[in-house]
Design a protein around this motif. Structure first.
Motif, PDB file in Angstrom:
ATOM      1  N   GLU A 171      36.388  -8.045 -11.860  1.00  0.00           N
ATOM      2  CA  GLU A 171      37.466  -8.682 -10.527  1.00  0.00           C
ATOM      3  C   GLU A 171      37.640  -7.960  -9.132  1.00  0.00           C
ATOM      4  O   GLU A 171      37.488  -8.112  -8.122  1.00  0.00           O
ATOM      5  N   ILE A 172      37.770  -6.229 -10.006  1.00  0.00           N
ATOM      6  CA  ILE A 172      37.624  -5.536  -8.117  1.00  0.00           C
ATOM      7  C   ILE A 172      36.613  -5.277  -8.779  1.00  0.00           C
ATOM      8  O   ILE A 172      36.011  -4.958  -6.877  1.00  0.00           O
ATOM      9  N   SER A 173      35.355  -4.756  -9.151  1.00  0.00           N
ATOM     10  CA  SER A 173      33.780  -5.616  -8.825  1.00  0.00           C
ATOM     11  C   SER A 173      33.733  -6.244  -7.926  1.00  0.00           C
ATOM     12  O   SER A 173      32.350  -5.969  -6.796  1.00  0.00           O
ATOM     13  N   LEU A 174      33.840  -6.677  -7.906  1.00  0.00           N
ATOM     14  CA  LEU A 174      33.262  -7.562  -7.044  1.00  0.00           C
ATOM     15  C   LEU A 174      33.721  -7.997  -5.235  1.00  0.00           C
ATOM     16  O   LEU A 174      33.471  -8.460  -4.337  1.00  0.00           O
ATOM     17  N   LYS A 175      35.541  -7.351  -6.004  1.00  0.00           N
ATOM     18  CA  LYS A 175      36.419  -7.388  -4.234  1.00  0.00           C
ATOM     19  C   LYS A 175      35.421  -6.271  -3.526  1.00  0.00           C
ATOM     20  O   LYS A 175      34.754  -6.434  -2.777  1.00  0.00           O
ATOM     21  N   LEU A 176      34.979  -5.061  -4.798  1.00  0.00           N
ATOM     22  CA  LEU A 176      33.679  -3.865  -4.033  1.00  0.00           C
ATOM     23  C   LEU A 176      32.380  -4.651  -3.343  1.00  0.00           C
ATOM     24  O   LEU A 176      32.363  -4.214  -2.413  1.00  0.00           O
ATOM     25  N   ALA A 177      31.907  -5.305  -4.093  1.00  0.00           N
ATOM     26  CA  ALA A 177      31.097  -5.771  -3.697  1.00  0.00           C
ATOM     27  C   ALA A 177      31.038  -6.280  -2.032  1.00  0.00           C
ATOM     28  O   ALA A 177      29.990  -6.619  -1.467  1.00  0.00           O
ATOM     29  N   ASN A 178      31.628  -7.289  -2.294  1.00  0.00           N
ATOM     30  CA  ASN A 178      32.485  -8.005  -0.690  1.00  0.00           C
ATOM     31  C   ASN A 178      32.194  -6.703   0.011  1.00  0.00           C
ATOM     32  O   ASN A 178      32.416  -7.319   1.198  1.00  0.00           O
ATOM     33  N   ILE A 179      33.581  -6.080  -0.635  1.00  0.00           N
ATOM     34  CA  ILE A 179      33.324  -5.071   0.525  1.00  0.00           C
ATOM     35  C   ILE A 179      32.042  -4.139   1.363  1.00  0.00           C
ATOM     36  O   ILE A 179      31.097  -3.974   2.581  1.00  0.00           O
ATOM     37  N   TYR A 180      30.687  -4.215   0.191  1.00  0.00           N
ATOM     38  CA  TYR A 180      29.723  -3.515   0.828  1.00  0.00           C
ATOM     39  C   TYR A 180      28.942  -4.599   1.248  1.00  0.00           C
ATOM     40  O   TYR A 180      28.691  -4.337   2.082  1.00  0.00           O
ATOM     41  N   ALA A 181      29.299  -5.389   1.160  1.00  0.00           N
ATOM     42  CA  ALA A 181      28.990  -7.061   1.713  1.00  0.00           C
ATOM     43  C   ALA A 181      28.734  -6.986   3.723  1.00  0.00           C
ATOM     44  O   ALA A 181      28.028  -6.776   4.235  1.00  0.00           O
ATOM     45  N   ALA A 182      30.428  -6.753   3.577  1.00  0.00           N
ATOM     46  CA  ALA A 182      30.827  -7.060   5.032  1.00  0.00           C
ATOM     47  C   ALA A 182      30.537  -5.834   5.694  1.00  0.00           C
ATOM     48  O   ALA A 182      30.112  -5.820   6.948  1.00  0.00           O
ATOM     49  N   GLN A 183      30.208  -4.432   4.884  1.00  0.00           N
ATOM     50  CA  GLN A 183      29.960  -2.953   5.730  1.00  0.00           C
ATOM     51  C   GLN A 183      27.640  -3.304   6.045  1.00  0.00           C
ATOM     52  O   GLN A 183      27.569  -2.414   5.666  1.00  0.00           O
ATOM     53  N   ASN A 184      27.487  -3.837   5.316  1.00  0.00           N
ATOM     54  CA  ASN A 184      26.256  -4.567   5.103  1.00  0.00           C
ATOM     55  C   ASN A 184      25.434  -3.566   4.504  1.00  0.00           C
ATOM     56  O   ASN A 184      24.371  -3.321   5.055  1.00  0.00           O
ATOM     57  N   LYS A 185      25.648  -3.088   3.421  1.00  0.00           N
ATOM     58  CA  LYS A 185      25.312  -2.326   2.666  1.00  0.00           C
ATOM     59  C   LYS A 185      24.490  -3.160   1.240  1.00  0.00           C
ATOM     60  O   LYS A 185      25.096  -3.519   1.105  1.00  0.00           O
ATOM     61  N   GLN A 186      23.202  -4.014   2.018  1.00  0.00           N
ATOM     62  CA  GLN A 186      22.899  -4.852   0.670  1.00  0.00           C
ATOM     63  C   GLN A 186      22.722  -4.247  -0.640  1.00  0.00           C
ATOM     64  O   GLN A 186      22.742  -4.760  -1.305  1.00  0.00           O
ATOM     65  N   GLU A 187      22.007  -2.996  -1.014  1.00  0.00           N
ATOM     66  CA  GLU A 187      21.267  -2.532  -1.923  1.00  0.00           C
ATOM     67  C   GLU A 187      22.789  -2.869  -3.040  1.00  0.00           C
ATOM     68  O   GLU A 187      22.952  -3.012  -4.377  1.00  0.00           O
ATOM     69  N   PHE A 188      23.988  -2.620  -2.461  1.00  0.00           N
ATOM     70  CA  PHE A 188      24.568  -2.068  -3.306  1.00  0.00           C
ATOM     71  C   PHE A 188      25.568  -3.367  -3.643  1.00  0.00           C
ATOM     72  O   PHE A 188      26.322  -3.634  -4.673  1.00  0.00           O
ATOM     73  N   ALA A 189      26.059  -4.581  -2.923  1.00  0.00           N
ATOM     74  CA  ALA A 189      26.604  -5.268  -2.040  1.00  0.00           C
ATOM     75  C   ALA A 189      25.827  -6.448  -4.029  1.00  0.00           C
ATOM     76  O   ALA A 189      26.210  -6.785  -4.658  1.00  0.00           O
ATOM     77  N   LEU A 190      24.688  -6.248  -3.662  1.00  0.00           N
ATOM     78  CA  LEU A 190      23.415  -7.568  -4.415  1.00  0.00           C
ATOM     79  C   LEU A 190      23.698  -7.075  -6.173  1.00  0.00           C
ATOM     80  O   LEU A 190      23.604  -7.211  -6.579  1.00  0.00           O
ATOM     81  N   ALA A 191      23.754  -5.315  -5.975  1.00  0.00           N
ATOM     82  CA  ALA A 191      24.109  -4.426  -7.550  1.00  0.00           C
ATOM     83  C   ALA A 191      25.544  -4.837  -7.812  1.00  0.00           C
ATOM     84  O   ALA A 191      25.244  -5.100  -9.071  1.00  0.00           O
ATOM     85  N   GLY A 192      26.170  -5.197  -7.011  1.00  0.00           N
ATOM     86  CA  GLY A 192      27.348  -5.040  -7.770  1.00  0.00           C
ATOM     87  C   GLY A 192      28.260  -6.237  -8.302  1.00  0.00           C
ATOM     88  O   GLY A 192      28.126  -7.208  -9.078  1.00  0.00           O
TER      89      GLY A 192
END
Length: 365
Positions: A171-192
């Protein structure tokens, strides 16, 4: 094409956190000229002109299941230790301040709780307080701060022996992925997102072998968390215009939600609307209409809190299918519902859509 309310990806963060924060959206992803973030760009139905009625996914703040990521690490309510008892009272006050939309007060209280937790070397209290602080920063749109706090929470949980596949870690990893998505860090978001989905799918497969016919609460929560991960990933893919991939994710999320929570659950209805959005964005208007019509029927039956948004989406799809008279009727129904909910932003939007539909109708006659 005809558009829906211009929700931003930032609202997904609130939904994933199981929170609602009116007015936080602008702080999460401010809308300004030249904003390159994924939440700042509108999806356009294939072949559509730049101006028109569009359908975007509902970002209703409806939690799949409500719990704090580090809930298992909360200090005991029956604590006899004076320091721990004081920490518990501070945490309760902080939660109350968050519920009353007093984030500054909550932050000060949480800092006091964290100081006491460190002074008393209460690792459970430290972990739980970090988690609350992270969620508060998350809600307030302080994404970099939230990222660091979520990482600190995860570090304490893993350091305490929690396994990487535990739902709290995912669940925490999902929140981190959503943060990266909002910051347009695509590689980190998709990996998360990939980590969350693959971890939960593997966990579910192993649990099937152990207890094929048993659906415990923990196992049901694992399924629902997987659905939430698929949902969040689908929304990011949709904003990134990876439409067919988003459709597949939404289909899986909808299937899980229907199986665990039933067709009439508010979250199931939101996912039906979101799947229709993905289909509509690909130009599959007839398929989109089937899902959106069902979503609107169910939303009426249960008096869904976002009924006006579902209806507005339905009207937009009807326009794509060139059913203008029916679309006007649905928009008018959506307007009444939005006025009842006192959703001024939606009211303004629907009125604009009706005005544009009127102009379009005059051109066709």
């Amino acid at each position: 094409m005809f558009r829906l309310l211009r929700w931003r990806l930032g609202r997904t963060l609130l939904r994933a956190a199981g929170r609602r924060c009116g007015g936080c959206t602008a702080r999460l992803l401010p809308e300004r000229a030249g904003d390159a973030g994924p939440g700042a760009e509108r999806l356009r139905t294939r072949g559509a002109p730049a101006r028109g009625h569009r359908v975007l996914p509902l970002l209703a703040a409806l939690a799949w299941f409500s719990r704090t990521a580090a809930a298992e690490e909360q200090p005991g309510e029956d604590a006899t230790d004076e320091a721990e008892a004081e920490i518990i009272q501070l945490l309760k006050r902080a939660k109350l301040s968050i519920m009353k939309d007093e984030p500054e007060a909550a932050e000060l209280i949480l800092h006091d709780a964290l100081r006491l937790a460190y002074e008393s070397d209460n690792k459970k209290a430290i972990t739980y307080t970090y988690d609350l602080m992270a969620n508060l920063a998350f809600i307030r749109g302080q994404l970099e701060n939230a990222e660091q706090l979520f990482k600190a929470t995860m570090s304490y949980l893993l350091g305490g022996g929690m396994k990487q596949e535990d739902n709290a870690i995912v669940e925490i990893s999902l929140k981190l992925a959503n943060i990266y998505a909002a910051q347009n860090k695509q590689e980190f978001a998709l990996a998360g997102y990939e980590f969350c989905i693959s971890t939960l799918e593997g966990k579910i497969e192993r649990e099937k072998e152990l207890a094929e016919d048993i659906m415990s609460e923990e196992r049901a929560n694992t399924y629902l968390l997987l659905g939430m991960c698929l949902d969040s990933c689908a929304r990011y893919l949709l904003f990134s215009k990876q439409l067919s991939q988003a459709q597949r994710m939404y289909e899986k999320a909808l299937q899980i939600c229907q199986e665990i929570q039933g067709e009439r659950h508010p979250q199931t209805i939101v996912l039906m609307s979101d799947l229709a959005t993905a289909l509509d964005a690909q130009g599959h208007f007839d398929d989109a209409y089937i899902y959106m019509q069902r979503a609107s029927d169910l939303a009426r039956e249960i008096n869904h809190p976002e009924l006006h948004m579902v209806l507005s989406n339905l009207a937009a799809i009807l326009i794509h299918r060139e059913r203008y008279t029916q679309a006007k009727e649905i928009y008018q129904e959506a307007l009444k519902q939005a006025e009842l909910k006192r959703d001024e932003f939606s009211v303004q939007h629907i009125r604009e859509e009706l005005a544009e539909l009127s102009r379009k109708s005059r051109l066709l006659t």
